[in-house]
Design an enzyme around this catalytic site. Structure first.
Site, mmCIF file in Angstrom:
data_model
loop_
_atom_site.group_PDB
_atom_site.id
_atom_site.type_symbol
_atom_site.label_atom_id
_atom_site.label_comp_id
_atom_site.label_asym_id
_atom_site.label_seq_id
_atom_site.Cartn_x
_atom_site.Cartn_y
_atom_site.Cartn_z
ATOM 1 C CG MET A 49 -5.018 -1.233 -6.818
ATOM 2 S SD MET A 49 -5.744 -1.666 -8.423
ATOM 3 C CE MET A 49 -7.321 -2.312 -7.889
ATOM 4 C CG ASN A 50 0.323 -0.783 -3.433
ATOM 5 O OD1 ASN A 50 -0.279 -0.085 -2.610
ATOM 6 N ND2 ASN A 50 1.203 -1.687 -3.064
ATOM 7 C CG ASP A 51 2.158 -4.781 -4.146
ATOM 8 O OD1 ASP A 51 2.390 -3.790 -4.835
ATOM 9 O OD2 ASP A 51 2.982 -5.247 -3.334
ATOM 10 C CD GLN A 67 -0.844 -4.078 0.494
ATOM 11 O OE1 GLN A 67 -0.031 -3.427 1.132
ATOM 12 N NE2 GLN A 67 -1.719 -4.887 1.076
ATOM 13 C CB SER A 116 1.723 -7.689 -0.380
ATOM 14 O OG SER A 116 1.452 -6.506 -1.067
ATOM 15 C CD1 TRP A 306 6.722 0.069 -5.948
ATOM 16 C CD2 TRP A 306 5.606 1.698 -4.909
ATOM 17 N NE1 TRP A 306 5.817 -0.525 -5.110
ATOM 18 C CE2 TRP A 306 5.113 0.452 -4.455
ATOM 19 C CE3 TRP A 306 5.040 2.870 -4.390
ATOM 20 C CZ2 TRP A 306 4.092 0.342 -3.509
ATOM 21 C CZ3 TRP A 306 4.026 2.764 -3.462
ATOM 22 C CH2 TRP A 306 3.560 1.516 -3.022
#
Length: 501
Positions: A49-51, A67, A116, A306
């Site tokens: 998982m990111n943004d 994301q 995104s 990051w």
């Protein structure tokens, strides 16, 4: 594209989503013994998982997209994960919303995906606006649309991409569309960079399909990074002020900023008069805001960064979101972020430490207060401090005393610090921010601990520090301390937060 071609496109898209959901289900195992797994923050059931993407209040539910790479706990071709909530506290994971399936968001190598973007409601449809990214294509990034009538299953528009190229060649990035409506017209900001300057591009549309480029709404003064990811531009307060939030690339320790100014919809120019770092921790990136059914402007960010070492990655998952934060402008015109009031429903057993003096060069254990899922509100009085005095708390302390996270306030320079040099696994380092006492001489700290995270809201959200920490499961102690002078504790309230998502 013909209707038949559009049907075939979305048939392939749904097959990829079904495959990704199946992989996610197989990877989602019992995590009760994972002491890094968070209790009340949104995180993926498995995978990466990111943004945060597409944050929206839609038909009575809060929706959060993100994301996501469902196949491994590392970055890969980006999908959109999806969860919804009634209260911003308890989240239900839904089917993956988007998978890379088309020429504008899928490719031969791993450098592609549905990157995104944001979400709006358009004539009852939940509409996602995202960046299609394909390494090696020209252009690399385009803006795309997907819609849903039920808020769960999404079809990509047959007319994608809706913006097929950036306004100029030679730019750095062209991504992360954030869309809103003003006086019946849709507006979009996109992150961009050119000539070493981060920029926010502004577009408008009557229908979300046909977009006209207005111009550069704002750009770096040369000190704020060379590309501005995840821009978010919105009104806040009663004086027609607008806030622009950005995640600047290549700006050293500063990973997010907010700018306050006036937006002219006639000229498309955002006239900034104030700029500051948004959060002073290590683990805060790509925040996005939305308006909910109560009219609140709420922000959620990615609670990682990051390039860091992620200890949870070895356990089959990575990434989490911050707590939802309500935004407001303070009396001095700066931004205030406070945890949403719904989080008080998590409070369980309460303990209190009343006023006491913490004598110089002492550490005061609190044997009745310990845990890894807690909320703390602590007040210190600074009016009679020695000039060079330091005081604060030690969180997640081991019995041996070799593992702890230190929160310190220094009187001489009015500096608030979070030191995770001894916090356990993961990244080390000290976060700090200037913080003057309140008018009554008090320092107020509200701290949310959740197994592998610490979120600190200082002086009613005037400053925040967000960090991930990875201590051993039995490092649970809480202590107070003072150095180079006595410190005055006014009160310490602690709640166990016991409801899992």
């Amino acid at each position: 594209m013909s209707n038949q071609a559009g049907t075939e496109q979305n048939g392939a898209h749904k097959q990829l989503i079904a495959r990704a959901n199946q992989a996610l289900e197989l990877a989602s195992t019992d995590t009760t013994e994972d002491n890094f797994r968070l209790h009340y923050h949104l995180m993926p059931p498995a995978g990466w998982m990111n943004d945060p993407n597409g944050l929206i209040y839609y038909k009575g539910d809060y929706h959060a997209f993100y994301q996501h790479y469902p196949y491994e706990s590392k970055w890969g071709p980006m999908h959109w994960g999806h969860a919804k909530s009634k209260d911003l506290v308890h989240w239900e994971h839904l089917s993956i919303a988007l998978a890379p399936s088309e020429s504008y968001d899928a490719g031969e190598s791993g450098g592609y995906g549905c990157w995104s973007g944001s979400a709006v409601e358009d004539n009852g449809l939940l509409t996602l606006i995202y960046t299609g990214h394909v390494d090696g294509s020209t252009p690399t990034e385009v803006q795309c649309i997907a819609t849903s009538a039920d808020g769960i299953n999404f079809d990509k528009a047959a007319y994608n991409p809706v913006i097929s190229r950036p306004p100029q060649e030679g730019g750095f990035g062209f991504r992360d569309p954030k869309v809103w409506q003003h006086d019946g017209v849709w507006y979009m900001v996109i992150g961009y960079g050119k000539d070493g300057l981060g920029k926010t591009l502004l577009y408008k549309s009557p229908n979300l399909r046909d977009w006209t480029y207005i111009g550069i709404a704002a750009e770096s003064d040369g000190t704020m990074g060379d590309m501005w990811e995840c821009p978010d531009l919105f009104p806040l307060g009663s004086n027609d002020d607008h806030v622009l939030i950005i995640s600047p690339m290549n700006m050293g320790a500063t990973k997010t900023m907010y700018l306050i100014g006036k937006l002219s919809y006639k000229t498309g120019i955002f006239d900034c008069h104030y700029a500051e770092r948004l959060d002073y921790g290590f683990d805060f990136y790509a925040p996005q805001t939305f308006i909910d059914g109560k009219g609140r402007r709420i922000l959620i960010g990615w609670m990682n960064i990051w390039g860091a070492h992620y200890p949870e990655q070895e356990r089959g998952w990575l990434g989490a979101f911050t707590l939802p934060r309500e935004l407001a402008l303070a009396e001095d015109g700066t931004l205030r972020m406070q945890p949403v009031e719904e989080l008080t429903t998590l409070r369980g057993t309460h303990r209190r430490v009343d006023q006491r003096t913490i004598y110089t060069d002492t550490i005061v254990p609190l044997p009745d207060i310990q845990g890894d899922v807690l909320e703390l509100i602590v007040l210190f009085d600074t009016k009679q401090l020695a000039d060079d005095a330091e005081f604060g708390l030690l969180l997640r302390c081991s019995e041996e005393g070799d593992e702890y996270t230190e929160i310190t306030y220094t009187a001489e320079d009015c500096k608030l610090k979070v030191d995770r040099t001894h916090s356990g696994a993961g990244e080390l380092g000290v976060s700090d921010v200037n913080l003057a006492p309140l008018e009554n001489g008090l320092i107020q700290l509200q701290i949310f601990m959740d197994r592998s995270s610490v979120e600190l809201f200082a002086n009613n959200g005037l400053k925040t520090i967000t960090n991930r920490i990875y201590p051993k499961h039995d490092s649970l102690g809480i202590k107070l301390f003072a150095r180079k002078g006595d410190a005055q504790l006014v009160s310490l309230d602690v709640w166990e937060l016991s409801k899992e998502i």
